[in-house]
Every structure is written in C-alpha cells, then in structure tokens.
Scaffold this motif. Structure first.
Motif, PDB file in Angstrom:
ATOM      1  N   LEU A  25       0.829  -1.218   0.000  1.00  0.00           N
ATOM      2  CA  LEU A  25       0.000   0.000   0.000  1.00  0.00           C
ATOM      3  C   LEU A  25       0.864   1.270   0.000  1.00  0.00           C
ATOM      4  O   LEU A  25       0.397   2.352  -0.350  1.00  0.00           O
ATOM      5  CB  LEU A  25      -0.919   0.031   1.235  1.00  0.00           C
ATOM      6  CG  LEU A  25      -1.950  -1.095   1.351  1.00  0.00           C
ATOM      7  CD1 LEU A  25      -2.738  -0.968   2.647  1.00  0.00           C
ATOM      8  CD2 LEU A  25      -2.895  -1.076   0.150  1.00  0.00           C
ATOM      9  N   ASN A  26       2.125   1.108   0.414  1.00  0.00           N
ATOM     10  CA  ASN A  26       2.989   2.294   0.490  1.00  0.00           C
ATOM     11  C   ASN A  26       3.542   2.732  -0.864  1.00  0.00           C
ATOM     12  O   ASN A  26       4.041   3.849  -0.990  1.00  0.00           O
ATOM     13  CB  ASN A  26       4.153   2.033   1.450  1.00  0.00           C
ATOM     14  CG  ASN A  26       3.670   2.010   2.890  1.00  0.00           C
ATOM     15  OD1 ASN A  26       2.989   2.945   3.324  1.00  0.00           O
ATOM     16  ND2 ASN A  26       3.993   0.953   3.617  1.00  0.00           N
TER      17      ASN A  26
ATOM     18  N   ILE B 270       2.126   5.890  -2.215  1.00  0.00           N
ATOM     19  CA  ILE B 270       2.537   7.064  -1.401  1.00  0.00           C
ATOM     20  C   ILE B 270       3.978   7.454  -1.760  1.00  0.00           C
ATOM     21  O   ILE B 270       4.315   8.630  -1.835  1.00  0.00           O
ATOM     22  CB  ILE B 270       2.413   6.760   0.108  1.00  0.00           C
ATOM     23  CG1 ILE B 270       1.019   6.207   0.421  1.00  0.00           C
ATOM     24  CG2 ILE B 270       2.716   8.002   0.950  1.00  0.00           C
ATOM     25  CD1 ILE B 270       0.822   5.742   1.855  1.00  0.00           C
TER      26      ILE B 270
ATOM     27  N   LYS C 284       0.306   2.853  10.168  1.00  0.00           N
ATOM     28  CA  LYS C 284       0.996   2.111   9.116  1.00  0.00           C
ATOM     29  C   LYS C 284       1.546   0.756   9.583  1.00  0.00           C
ATOM     30  O   LYS C 284       2.148   0.039   8.800  1.00  0.00           O
ATOM     31  CB  LYS C 284       2.118   2.924   8.456  1.00  0.00           C
ATOM     32  CG  LYS C 284       1.574   4.121   7.670  1.00  0.00           C
ATOM     33  CD  LYS C 284       2.640   5.132   7.375  1.00  0.00           C
ATOM     34  CE  LYS C 284       3.495   4.710   6.212  1.00  0.00           C
ATOM     35  NZ  LYS C 284       2.736   4.546   4.977  1.00  0.00           N
TER      36      LYS C 284
ATOM     37  N   TRP D 166      -5.765   6.708  11.713  1.00  0.00           N
ATOM     38  CA  TRP D 166      -5.247   6.074  10.484  1.00  0.00           C
ATOM     39  C   TRP D 166      -6.238   5.024   9.970  1.00  0.00           C
ATOM     40  O   TRP D 166      -6.537   4.982   8.768  1.00  0.00           O
ATOM     41  CB  TRP D 166      -3.881   5.448  10.801  1.00  0.00           C
ATOM     42  CG  TRP D 166      -3.298   4.543   9.766  1.00  0.00           C
ATOM     43  CD1 TRP D 166      -2.892   4.881   8.508  1.00  0.00           C
ATOM     44  CD2 TRP D 166      -3.034   3.141   9.909  1.00  0.00           C
ATOM     45  NE1 TRP D 166      -2.389   3.773   7.870  1.00  0.00           N
ATOM     46  CE2 TRP D 166      -2.458   2.702   8.702  1.00  0.00           C
ATOM     47  CE3 TRP D 166      -3.213   2.222  10.952  1.00  0.00           C
ATOM     48  CZ2 TRP D 166      -2.065   1.374   8.504  1.00  0.00           C
ATOM     49  CZ3 TRP D 166      -2.819   0.915  10.751  1.00  0.00           C
ATOM     50  CH2 TRP D 166      -2.261   0.484   9.550  1.00  0.00           C
TER      51      TRP D 166
ATOM     52  N   GLU E 147      -9.212   6.882   8.498  1.00  0.00           N
ATOM     53  CA  GLU E 147      -8.952   7.549   7.211  1.00  0.00           C
ATOM     54  C   GLU E 147      -8.737   6.553   6.077  1.00  0.00           C
ATOM     55  O   GLU E 147      -8.897   6.893   4.909  1.00  0.00           O
ATOM     56  CB  GLU E 147      -7.708   8.445   7.321  1.00  0.00           C
ATOM     57  CG  GLU E 147      -8.006   9.774   7.995  1.00  0.00           C
ATOM     58  CD  GLU E 147      -6.733  10.497   8.446  1.00  0.00           C
ATOM     59  OE1 GLU E 147      -5.631  10.154   7.959  1.00  0.00           O
ATOM     60  OE2 GLU E 147      -6.851  11.383   9.299  1.00  0.00           O
ATOM     61  N   ASN E 148      -8.325   5.327   6.404  1.00  0.00           N
ATOM     62  CA  ASN E 148      -7.966   4.358   5.349  1.00  0.00           C
ATOM     63  C   ASN E 148      -8.791   3.080   5.477  1.00  0.00           C
ATOM     64  O   ASN E 148      -8.334   1.991   5.107  1.00  0.00           O
ATOM     65  CB  ASN E 148      -6.472   4.011   5.428  1.00  0.00           C
ATOM     66  CG  ASN E 148      -5.602   5.232   5.264  1.00  0.00           C
ATOM     67  OD1 ASN E 148      -5.372   5.672   4.149  1.00  0.00           O
ATOM     68  ND2 ASN E 148      -5.156   5.801   6.372  1.00  0.00           N
ATOM     69  N   GLU E 149      -9.992   3.229   6.003  1.00  0.00           N
ATOM     70  CA  GLU E 149     -10.824   2.076   6.340  1.00  0.00           C
ATOM     71  C   GLU E 149     -10.952   1.066   5.192  1.00  0.00           C
ATOM     72  O   GLU E 149     -10.797  -0.139   5.380  1.00  0.00           O
ATOM     73  CB  GLU E 149     -12.208   2.588   6.748  1.00  0.00           C
ATOM     74  CG  GLU E 149     -12.979   1.571   7.521  1.00  0.00           C
ATOM     75  CD  GLU E 149     -14.313   2.103   8.029  1.00  0.00           C
ATOM     76  OE1 GLU E 149     -14.387   3.271   8.465  1.00  0.00           O
ATOM     77  OE2 GLU E 149     -15.264   1.319   7.987  1.00  0.00           O
ATOM     78  N   LYS E 150     -11.198   1.602   3.998  1.00  0.00           N
ATOM     79  CA  LYS E 150     -11.455   0.734   2.854  1.00  0.00           C
ATOM     80  C   LYS E 150     -10.257  -0.156   2.516  1.00  0.00           C
ATOM     81  O   LYS E 150     -10.393  -1.363   2.354  1.00  0.00           O
ATOM     82  CB  LYS E 150     -11.768   1.608   1.631  1.00  0.00           C
ATOM     83  CG  LYS E 150     -13.196   1.512   1.174  1.00  0.00           C
ATOM     84  CD  LYS E 150     -13.316   2.255  -0.107  1.00  0.00           C
ATOM     85  CE  LYS E 150     -14.592   1.953  -0.836  1.00  0.00           C
ATOM     86  NZ  LYS E 150     -14.704   2.880  -1.958  1.00  0.00           N
ATOM     87  N   SER E 151      -9.068   0.461   2.418  1.00  0.00           N
ATOM     88  CA  SER E 151      -7.896  -0.318   2.003  1.00  0.00           C
ATOM     89  C   SER E 151      -7.389  -1.227   3.129  1.00  0.00           C
ATOM     90  O   SER E 151      -6.744  -2.245   2.883  1.00  0.00           O
ATOM     91  CB  SER E 151      -6.779   0.596   1.512  1.00  0.00           C
ATOM     92  OG  SER E 151      -6.475   1.552   2.484  1.00  0.00           O
ATOM     93  N   LEU E 152      -7.690  -0.867   4.390  1.00  0.00           N
ATOM     94  CA  LEU E 152      -7.113  -1.638   5.497  1.00  0.00           C
ATOM     95  C   LEU E 152      -8.024  -2.757   6.011  1.00  0.00           C
ATOM     96  O   LEU E 152      -7.552  -3.699   6.656  1.00  0.00           O
ATOM     97  CB  LEU E 152      -6.772  -0.699   6.666  1.00  0.00           C
ATOM     98  CG  LEU E 152      -5.665   0.327   6.380  1.00  0.00           C
ATOM     99  CD1 LEU E 152      -5.503   1.274   7.568  1.00  0.00           C
ATOM    100  CD2 LEU E 152      -4.334  -0.382   6.098  1.00  0.00           C
ATOM    101  N   LYS E 153      -9.320  -2.663   5.705  1.00  0.00           N
ATOM    102  CA  LYS E 153     -10.275  -3.604   6.318  1.00  0.00           C
ATOM    103  C   LYS E 153      -9.906  -5.073   6.058  1.00  0.00           C
ATOM    104  O   LYS E 153      -9.871  -5.885   6.982  1.00  0.00           O
ATOM    105  CB  LYS E 153     -11.693  -3.314   5.822  1.00  0.00           C
ATOM    106  CG  LYS E 153     -12.718  -4.103   6.591  1.00  0.00           C
ATOM    107  CD  LYS E 153     -14.135  -3.705   6.289  1.00  0.00           C
ATOM    108  CE  LYS E 153     -15.027  -4.583   7.161  1.00  0.00           C
ATOM    109  NZ  LYS E 153     -16.370  -4.637   6.745  1.00  0.00           N
TER     110      LYS E 153
END
Ligand SMILES: NC(=O)c1ccc[n+]([C@@H]2O[C@H](COP(=O)([O-])OP(=O)(O)OC[C@H]3O[C@@H](n4cnc5c(N)ncnc54)[C@H](O)[C@@H]3O)[C@@H](O)[C@H]2O)c1
Length: 353
Positions: free
Chosen positions: A42-43, A46, A205, A340, A343-349
């Motif tokens: 995911l990084n 970024i 992260k 964190w 803010e990033n719920e979708k990618s981290l779930k």
C-alpha cells in the motif's frame, strides 16, 4: 544526502522514508523491500507521491542488491520481526532473512563506505532472566518490583546491563548476531554504525497481526468489532509492554543520521519507557474509550513460547548520554492508530479486521 532504507515499505521503514523526505526534501530516499509483509504494497503509491525511489528486491539476493546505487547512509529496517518466527516452523527462514540478509546489507555499506543504522530489539535479552525477575501483581498489570537481584532489572525496567546469557528466541538471536557482526565491521573496516535495541514500536501504518504488532491488532479488533484473546499468564491480560510512538523513533534515527559519531561503539536501549507502558487490559480500556466499542475478549491461560510477563525499556542511558527521550505515550499511539484506520478504512479492512 542519499539514504537507503531496506525494509523500506514496512511499518518503520515507510514511516522513516516519508517523514525524512518531508523534513529534507533535497535528500534522495530509496526504499528497498521484497513486499513480503502484507500491506507493505500500500505504500508504493505514497512513495510515488513523495518522489521516494522504490526498488523491489530481497536482501538475501545479492543480484537484487547489485541494483542499488551509491548511498551515504543505510537504515536496515527489514526483517521477519515476529518473536514466534521459527519456533513452530523451520527456523531457516528467520535465520537467512534476518541474519544472512543483514550481513549482505552490511557488505553494501563497505562497498559504498556508507554509515549504518541498525534497528535491533529488546528481544536480545534472555527470556528467563526477565521471567525470573520479581513482580508485583497489581489490579490491572504486572509491575517490576523495586527489589531485584539481577543487575539490569529495576522498577524502571530493563537496562543495557542485563546479562545476555540464555535463550531469547531465534528472532532475538539473529538480531544479537547482527549486532556482534556490526561491531566487527566497525572495528576492522571503520564502518560508522548506530545500534539501538527497541522495545515495542507502534503507530499508524503498522500492519498488526496476532504474532506481531499488538497495538494495531488491539485497536483494529475494537474498531471493526471482532473478538480478541488474552493469551498466557492465566489469561488475565495483565502482561505489560512499553510502547514507543513511531514519531519518537523517527526523531532518534534523524539524530543518528546526522550525528552518528555520538553512537560509536555504543549500544542503547530505546523505548516508550515506564511512562508509556500498558497492559493488555489497560489497552482494552483505552480502545473502548476511543472507539466507543466493547468487544468479546476470551481468556487462554497457557503461555505462548518465548512470551514475557513484562518488558519495559529503561531509557536512562540514552537519555543521559544522548539527550533523547520519548515525548508521546500509549494514548497518543492508540489515538493516532485509530485516526489512520478511520482515514484508510477501505484499504485496510481486508488486512486488519
Ligand atoms: N515493530 C517493532 O515493535 C520493532 C521492535 C524492535 C525492533 N524492530 C525492528 O525494526 C525493523 C522494522 O520492523 P517493522 O515493525 O517495520 O516490521 P515490518 O514487518 O512492518 O517491516 C519489515 C519490512 O521488511 C520487508 N522484508 C522482510 N524480509 C525482507 C527481505 N528479505 N528483503 C527485503 N525486504 C524484506 C517486509 O516486506 C516489510 O515491508 C525490523 O528490523 C525489526 O526487527 C521492530
């Protein structure tokens, strides 16, 4: 200044890449990572945003390392960081990855006459020495009693004076072996190096899972309302760790990059210290306060292999000699992890829930 960060897409590595680039936009920062840890991918987006170079490679493979161009400082932040590694599976992976891989990295420092910053661990200290300490059982945690027989253990926690004899896990041993070799590189090849033994590090992260990254794990399970377990020490949740906010680590590494001579021939412990420590029970309470969620936490009384009743970093030496001390505490860490996730719920779930 050109900085290479191996394990650069991991929790510590990626945070260093981004924060250093923000602070020093003219520095060339390169992250090198095999993307083995789920979530590290995911990084990559970024990194593009911040113009951080990324090399996909494995530190065990010298052909991958040959792709690396000259740099001034190496921060070795790659590892299989779980203390459980090799205890219930073939130990070859953790030994090759953390030890042989690190040696390849040290050789790169020789090639480019670069400085070396090594992230070691509190896990170099022997398990039994810490387990045999005198504890007090308080309402919500185990604490180190002020009366201790073993040198290097006190109510402030574990200092660098603790004797290193005894088993410590394959993970801890790969790190100790790397420390010893760094001392050889420093003595015989004049490699300028800084070695720090970190306790638990946490913050945004970190892709927490059951065997590594307990702070994210705890917050994520509360956030997505999934169950947890208090494992070991009777299943009471009283085992304690000090927790270092990643921002405090970045401040220390920044100092090491720019003033590495201060760290010559020294090894320091660095962690959240007693002021930033919590038991699992205490973390549960903070997670409940922050999320407003209460989850089911069952008890599994039996200890896991290589577990510790308590670990607290005694920061006295590094604070006295270097002037570094942690500024943030457990609540700050959990609050920042919560933000964190939010803010990033979708990618981290999929990864963390
Ligand atoms: N997180 C902690 O609490 C803690 C405490 C003390 C020390 N450390 C040390 O700090 C360093 C960073 O830990 P972290 O928490 O960021 O772990 P992490 O798992 O988040 O990051 C490690 C990164 O290294 C990469 N990696 C693993 N093997 C590799 C290989 N062979 N080649 C290239 N890349 C590889 C992984 O893909 C991952 O992105 C490690 O050396 C760890 O031992 C961490």
């Amino acid at each position: 200044m050109k900085i290479l960060i191996t394990g650069g897409a991991g929790f510590v590595g990626s945070t260093l890449c981004i924060q250093l680039k923000k602070k020093y936009p003219n520095y060339k920062i390169t992250a090198f990572d095999n993307l083995k840890r789920r979530g590290s991918e995911l990084n990559l987006a970024i990194f593009k945003q911040y113009e951080i170079e990324f090399i996909h490679g494995d530190i065990r493979n010298n052909e991958d390392l040959d792709e690396i161009q000259e740099f001034d400082v190496l921060i070795e932040a790659s590892a299989e960081p779980s203390v459980m590694a090799g205890l219930n599976s073939n130990p070859n992976y953790v030994i090759n990855n953390n030890f042989n891989g690190s040696i390849n990295c040290f050789n790169l420092c020789l090639k480019f006459k670069a400085k070396l910053i090594f992230l070691s661990t509190s896990r170099v200290y022997p398990i039994q020495k810490i387990e045999n300490a005198n504890y007090i059982e308080e309402t919500t945690r185990f604490s180190f009693n002020e009366y201790q027989i073993e040198k290097g253990i006190s109510s402030l926690g574990i200092s660098e004076e603790l004797n290193l004899n005894g088993e410590r896990s394959f993970y801890g041993t790969t790190k100790l072996a790397s420390e010893l070799f760094i001392q050889e590189y420093a003595a015989f090849y004049d490699v300028e190096a800084a070695i720090t033994r970190f306790g638990v590090i946490a913050g945004p992260k970190q892709m927490g899972k059951t065997d590594q990254g307990v702070v994210t794990l705890w917050m994520a399970k509360h956030y997505w309302k999934n169950p947890l377990k208090y494992i070991g020490y009777g299943g009471l949740g009283k085992q304690v760790r000090d927790i270092l906010h990643i921002d405090d680590l970045v401040n220390l590494i920044d100092l090491q990059i720019h003033e590495i001579k201060k760290f010559k021939n020294k090894i320091y412990n660095a962690g959240g210290g007693i002021q930033s420590s919590a038991s699992l029970l205490e973390m549960t309470k903070i997670c409940e306060e922050i999320t407003g969620n209460k989850i089911n936490i069952s008890a599994e009384p039996e200890n896991r292999k290589a577990d510790l009743r308590a670990y607290i970093t005694d920061n006295t030496k590094i604070t006295t000699e270097i002037g570094w001390k942690p500024e943030k505490n457990v609540k700050n860490v959990l609050q920042d992890v919560f933000l964190w996730l939010n803010e990033n719920e979708k990618s981290l779930k999929d990864i963390l829930s």
